[in-house]
Scaffold this motif. Structure first.
Motif, PDB file in Angstrom:
ATOM      1  N   THR A  11       0.814  -1.217   0.000  1.00 46.06           N
ATOM      2  CA  THR A  11       0.000   0.000   0.000  1.00 46.06           C
ATOM      3  C   THR A  11       0.846   1.266   0.000  1.00 46.06           C
ATOM      4  OG1 THR A  11      -0.118   0.068   2.404  1.00 46.06           O
ATOM      5  CG2 THR A  11      -1.802  -1.211   1.271  1.00 46.06           C
ATOM      6  N   ARG A  12       2.142   1.127   0.189  1.00 47.53           N
ATOM      7  CA  ARG A  12       3.025   2.306   0.205  1.00 47.53           C
ATOM      8  C   ARG A  12       4.201   2.015  -0.723  1.00 47.53           C
ATOM      9  NH1 ARG A  12       5.649   2.649   4.695  1.00 47.53           N
ATOM     10  NH2 ARG A  12       5.095   0.600   5.475  1.00 47.53           N
ATOM     11  N   PRO A  13       4.895   3.053  -1.202  1.00 50.60           N
ATOM     12  CA  PRO A  13       6.013   2.803  -2.117  1.00 50.60           C
ATOM     13  C   PRO A  13       7.022   1.789  -1.573  1.00 50.60           C
ATOM     14  CG  PRO A  13       5.475   5.132  -2.115  1.00 50.60           C
ATOM     15  CD  PRO A  13       4.605   4.508  -1.054  1.00 50.60           C
ATOM     16  N   ALA A  14       7.369   1.894  -0.296  1.00 52.13           N
ATOM     17  CA  ALA A  14       8.377   0.960   0.246  1.00 52.13           C
ATOM     18  C   ALA A  14       7.873  -0.474   0.206  1.00 52.13           C
ATOM     19  CB  ALA A  14       8.732   1.351   1.680  1.00 52.13           C
ATOM     20  N   GLU A  15       6.568  -0.652   0.476  1.00 57.84           N
ATOM     21  CA  GLU A  15       6.016  -2.012   0.424  1.00 57.84           C
ATOM     22  C   GLU A  15       5.990  -2.533  -1.012  1.00 57.84           C
ATOM     23  OE1 GLU A  15       2.998  -1.883   4.271  1.00 57.84           O
ATOM     24  OE2 GLU A  15       2.241  -1.356   2.286  1.00 57.84           O
ATOM     25  N   VAL A  16       5.721  -1.645  -1.958  1.00 55.79           N
ATOM     26  CA  VAL A  16       5.746  -2.049  -3.366  1.00 55.79           C
ATOM     27  C   VAL A  16       7.143  -2.564  -3.717  1.00 55.79           C
ATOM     28  CG1 VAL A  16       5.621  -1.210  -5.750  1.00 55.79           C
ATOM     29  CG2 VAL A  16       3.884  -0.492  -4.083  1.00 55.79           C
ATOM     30  N   SER A  18      -1.149  12.056  -4.476  1.00 52.89           N
ATOM     31  CA  SER A  18       0.304  12.279  -4.375  1.00 52.89           C
ATOM     32  C   SER A  18       1.061  10.959  -4.288  1.00 52.89           C
ATOM     33  CB  SER A  18       0.620  13.151  -3.157  1.00 52.89           C
ATOM     34  OG  SER A  18      -0.059  14.383  -3.252  1.00 52.89           O
ATOM     35  N   TYR A  19       0.598  10.063  -3.387  1.00 49.37           N
ATOM     36  CA  TYR A  19       1.319   8.790  -3.261  1.00 49.37           C
ATOM     37  C   TYR A  19       0.940   7.805  -4.364  1.00 49.37           C
ATOM     38  CZ  TYR A  19       3.867   9.911   0.963  1.00 49.37           C
ATOM     39  OH  TYR A  19       4.751  10.466   1.850  1.00 49.37           O
ATOM     40  N   SER A  20      -0.264   7.926  -4.912  1.00 51.40           N
ATOM     41  CA  SER A  20      -0.593   7.058  -6.064  1.00 51.40           C
ATOM     42  C   SER A  20       0.344   7.364  -7.218  1.00 51.40           C
ATOM     43  CB  SER A  20      -2.044   7.270  -6.514  1.00 51.40           C
ATOM     44  OG  SER A  20      -2.941   6.803  -5.534  1.00 51.40           O
ATOM     45  N   GLN A  21       0.667   8.652  -7.381  1.00 51.94           N
ATOM     46  CA  GLN A  21       1.585   9.026  -8.455  1.00 51.94           C
ATOM     47  C   GLN A  21       2.975   8.431  -8.201  1.00 51.94           C
ATOM     48  OE1 GLN A  21       1.956  13.294  -9.065  1.00 51.94           O
ATOM     49  NE2 GLN A  21       1.458  12.976 -11.208  1.00 51.94           N
ATOM     50  N   ARG A  22       3.386   8.470  -6.941  1.00 48.08           N
ATOM     51  CA  ARG A  22       4.701   7.869  -6.624  1.00 48.08           C
ATOM     52  C   ARG A  22       4.685   6.369  -6.895  1.00 48.08           C
ATOM     53  NH1 ARG A  22       6.779  11.000  -1.153  1.00 48.08           N
ATOM     54  NH2 ARG A  22       6.198  13.053  -1.871  1.00 48.08           N
ATOM     55  N   CYS A  53       6.330   1.829 -10.134  1.00 48.02           N
ATOM     56  CA  CYS A  53       6.022   0.614 -10.908  1.00 48.02           C
ATOM     57  C   CYS A  53       6.538   0.735 -12.331  1.00 48.02           C
ATOM     58  CB  CYS A  53       4.519   0.358 -10.908  1.00 48.02           C
ATOM     59  SG  CYS A  53       3.918  -0.177  -9.294  1.00 48.02           S
ATOM     60  N   GLU A  54       6.447   1.938 -12.890  1.00 44.63           N
ATOM     61  CA  GLU A  54       6.992   2.155 -14.235  1.00 44.63           C
ATOM     62  C   GLU A  54       8.491   1.883 -14.220  1.00 44.63           C
ATOM     63  OE1 GLU A  54       5.623   5.883 -15.894  1.00 44.63           O
ATOM     64  OE2 GLU A  54       7.437   5.977 -17.121  1.00 44.63           O
ATOM     65  N   GLY A  55       9.150   2.387 -13.191  1.00 43.42           N
ATOM     66  CA  GLY A  55      10.597   2.174 -13.084  1.00 43.42           C
ATOM     67  C   GLY A  55      10.960   0.715 -12.862  1.00 43.42           C
ATOM     68  N   LEU A  56      10.099   0.027 -12.117  1.00 49.29           N
ATOM     69  CA  LEU A  56      10.375  -1.387 -11.850  1.00 49.29           C
ATOM     70  C   LEU A  56       9.954  -2.266 -13.027  1.00 49.29           C
ATOM     71  CD1 LEU A  56       9.082  -1.571  -8.161  1.00 49.29           C
ATOM     72  CD2 LEU A  56      11.452  -1.919  -8.879  1.00 49.29           C
ATOM     73  N   GLY A  57       9.117  -1.692 -13.904  1.00 47.52           N
ATOM     74  CA  GLY A  57       8.662  -2.476 -15.069  1.00 47.52           C
ATOM     75  C   GLY A  57       7.575  -3.465 -14.724  1.00 47.52           C
ATOM     76  N   VAL A  58       6.647  -3.069 -13.835  1.00 49.52           N
ATOM     77  CA  VAL A  58       5.534  -3.975 -13.517  1.00 49.52           C
ATOM     78  C   VAL A  58       4.210  -3.293 -13.849  1.00 49.52           C
ATOM     79  CG1 VAL A  58       6.783  -5.214 -11.715  1.00 49.52           C
ATOM     80  CG2 VAL A  58       5.362  -3.257 -11.082  1.00 49.52           C
ATOM     81  N   GLU A  59       3.226  -4.129 -14.195  1.00 50.22           N
ATOM     82  CA  GLU A  59       1.909  -3.599 -14.567  1.00 50.22           C
ATOM     83  C   GLU A  59       1.150  -3.122 -13.344  1.00 50.22           C
ATOM     84  OE1 GLU A  59      -0.720  -5.347 -17.618  1.00 50.22           O
ATOM     85  OE2 GLU A  59       0.797  -6.910 -17.702  1.00 50.22           O
ATOM     86  N   VAL A  60       0.243  -2.174 -13.574  1.00 54.86           N
ATOM     87  CA  VAL A  60      -0.616  -1.674 -12.496  1.00 54.86           C
ATOM     88  C   VAL A  60      -2.085  -1.782 -12.917  1.00 54.86           C
ATOM     89  CG1 VAL A  60       1.082  -0.086 -11.526  1.00 54.86           C
ATOM     90  CG2 VAL A  60      -0.440   0.723 -13.340  1.00 54.86           C
ATOM     91  N   VAL A  61      -2.930  -1.891 -11.895  1.00 57.30           N
ATOM     92  CA  VAL A  61      -4.381  -1.912 -12.098  1.00 57.30           C
ATOM     93  C   VAL A  61      -4.972  -0.914 -11.116  1.00 57.30           C
ATOM     94  CG1 VAL A  61      -6.467  -3.331 -11.873  1.00 57.30           C
ATOM     95  CG2 VAL A  61      -4.368  -4.357 -12.739  1.00 57.30           C
ATOM     96  N   MET A  62      -5.946  -0.114 -11.564  1.00 61.70           N
ATOM     97  CA  MET A  62      -6.633   0.776 -10.623  1.00 61.70           C
ATOM     98  C   MET A  62      -7.667  -0.039  -9.853  1.00 61.70           C
ATOM     99  SD  MET A  62      -5.189   3.671 -10.763  1.00 61.70           S
ATOM    100  CE  MET A  62      -6.227   4.465  -9.535  1.00 61.70           C
ATOM    101  N   GLY A  63      -7.475  -0.139  -8.528  1.00 62.80           N
ATOM    102  CA  GLY A  63      -8.337  -0.967  -7.697  1.00 62.80           C
ATOM    103  C   GLY A  63      -9.482  -0.177  -7.076  1.00 62.80           C
ATOM    104  N   ASN A  64     -10.354  -0.903  -6.397  1.00 66.56           N
ATOM    105  CA  ASN A  64     -11.548  -0.312  -5.779  1.00 66.56           C
ATOM    106  C   ASN A  64     -11.519  -0.617  -4.288  1.00 66.56           C
ATOM    107  OD1 ASN A  64     -14.310   0.010  -4.841  1.00 66.56           O
ATOM    108  ND2 ASN A  64     -14.936  -0.032  -6.980  1.00 66.56           N
TER     109      ASN A  64
END
Ligand code: MUC
Ligand code: MG
Length: 367
Positions: free
Chosen positions: A246-251, A273-277, A282-293
């Motif tokens: 849920t946070r950049p470090a956890e990602v 702000s943190y969603s953008q981070r 994820c872009e830098g790591l090269g992994v896909e993202v999904v907008m969750g609910n």
């Protein structure tokens, strides 16, 4: 421009149909409306959904932390100083949805103050998103009926199926029934909310191979560290981390540790702000993202859509934007609409959130 007042208003709106999943169930949207006022008369608005089974927050804890800790730290600051705002909020650990609602309300003010939609400020990639619908626990036949109704009414052709029940074979069969009823062109993926063990998950994934799923999300707990790595290493579809990252470090930790290969971004817990981070990480790591609910109401769904549409990576896949359809009512003066499987963001300055005062008076719980 200075912040002069912060409101945290608890409200409750029942669901027509509760949503059930492996980590909990939701019968009533007991959310908190957050409003930030400025000295030049602007008001930023967002909502915080308490999810005790995921983040430990309750409606009461969100109101208390905003009133007692966060509001005093924000008064007198300019809404544009988001780094300072977050440095102050982050002195308190946890409370992700309370912090995120404040963050999004500040972006709403910034957009209004410069006369631009927030999505334009965040990146302005597109104005619409394909919608994915989350199908909760029910007997398989009911899950099929719901998916068919949502497809026929709203044109939605992507479904996230809740799994994680025991025996796992029943969920596999529910997915199979959905595939048979909906046909090969519909996209299906599964979310276990940590309900299975790693070995149950591995068997389920193997048996789901002929069903054809696109992703698997949080099938077993990330805290079962080696089991989860073992599972992710053998998964033939991207394995999404949701509540475990849920946070950049956890990602970073989950992806580099081999415990996930894709990430769910939820504005309810990372604001803009943190969603953008997270998206850029994820872009830098090269992994896909999904907008969750986060089982969002219409305000939260609008925020998810604004962010999702603003970035190239987050708009690439269908976003989970339709669970508000199961609520009996909402606070937005102008309801959201989903047509031909798409949800469009608004063109107004800020977030375009206008609260219906009669509905707020009816549903607020603070007397
Ligand atoms: C989801 O994607 O898991 C259910 C629990 C939670 O934290 O969010 C919802 C949906
Ligand atoms: Mg999930």
């Amino acid at each position: 421009m200075k912040i002069t007042r912060v409101e945290a208003i608890p409200f409750a709106i029942p669901y027509k149909k509760p949503l059930r999943f492996a980590s909990g169930e939701v019968h009533t949207a007991e959310h908190v409306l957050v409003r930030v006022h400025t000295d030049d008369g602007l008001v930023g608005t967002a909502e915080a959904p308490p999810r005790p089974f995921t983040y430990g927050e309750t409606q009461e804890s969100i109101v208390a932390v905003v009133d007692k800790l966060f509001a005093p730290q924000l008064l007198g600051l300019s809404p544009t100083r988001r780094e300072t705002v977050h440095a102050r909020l982050d002195r308190t650990v946890g409370n992700p949805t309370a912090k995120s609602a404040l963050d999004m309300a500040l972006w709403d003010i910034i957009g209004q103050s410069v006369g631009l939609p927030v999505g334009e400020l965040l990146g302005g990639f597109t104005d619409r998103l394909r919608v994915s619908h989350m199908v909760g626990f029910a007997p398989a036949a009911e899950m099929v009926t719901e998916a068919e109704r949502v497809r026929d009414t709203y044109g939605i052709t992507t479904f996230k199926v809740k799994v994680g029940r025991r025996p796992y074979g029943d969920d596999v069969e529910a997915c199979r029934s959905l595939r048979q009823a909906l046909g090969p062109d519909v996209e299906l993926y599964v979310d276990g909310n940590r309900g299975w063990t790693a070995s149950e998950s591995a068997r389920a994934l193997r048996e789901l191979e002929d069903v054809g799923i696109t992703f698997a999300e949080e099938l077993c707990p990330a805290d079962d560290v080696l089991g989860r790595r073992w599972l992710v290493a053998q998964s033939r579809v991207p394995f999404i981390a949701d509540e475990s990252a849920t946070r950049p470090a956890e990602v970073t930790r989950e992806i580099l540790g081999g415990s996930a290969t894709a990430i769910s971004i939820k504005t309810a817990r990372t604001g803009f702000s943190y969603s953008q981070r997270v998206a850029h990480l994820c872009e830098g790591l090269g992994v896909e993202v999904v907008m969750g609910n986060q089982i969002d109401g219409q305000i939260g769904t609008l925020c998810t859509a604004v962010f999702g549409a603003s970035q190239r990576s987050t708009s690439a896949r269908a976003a989970e934007l339709s669970n508000y359809l199961d609520m009996s009512d909402d606070l937005l003066a102008e309801p959201l609409t989903i047509q031909q499987g798409m949800l469009r963001v608004r063109e107004s300055a800020g977030l375009g959130i206008e609260i219906d005062p009669v509905k707020l008076a009816r549903y607020r719980q603070d007397g």
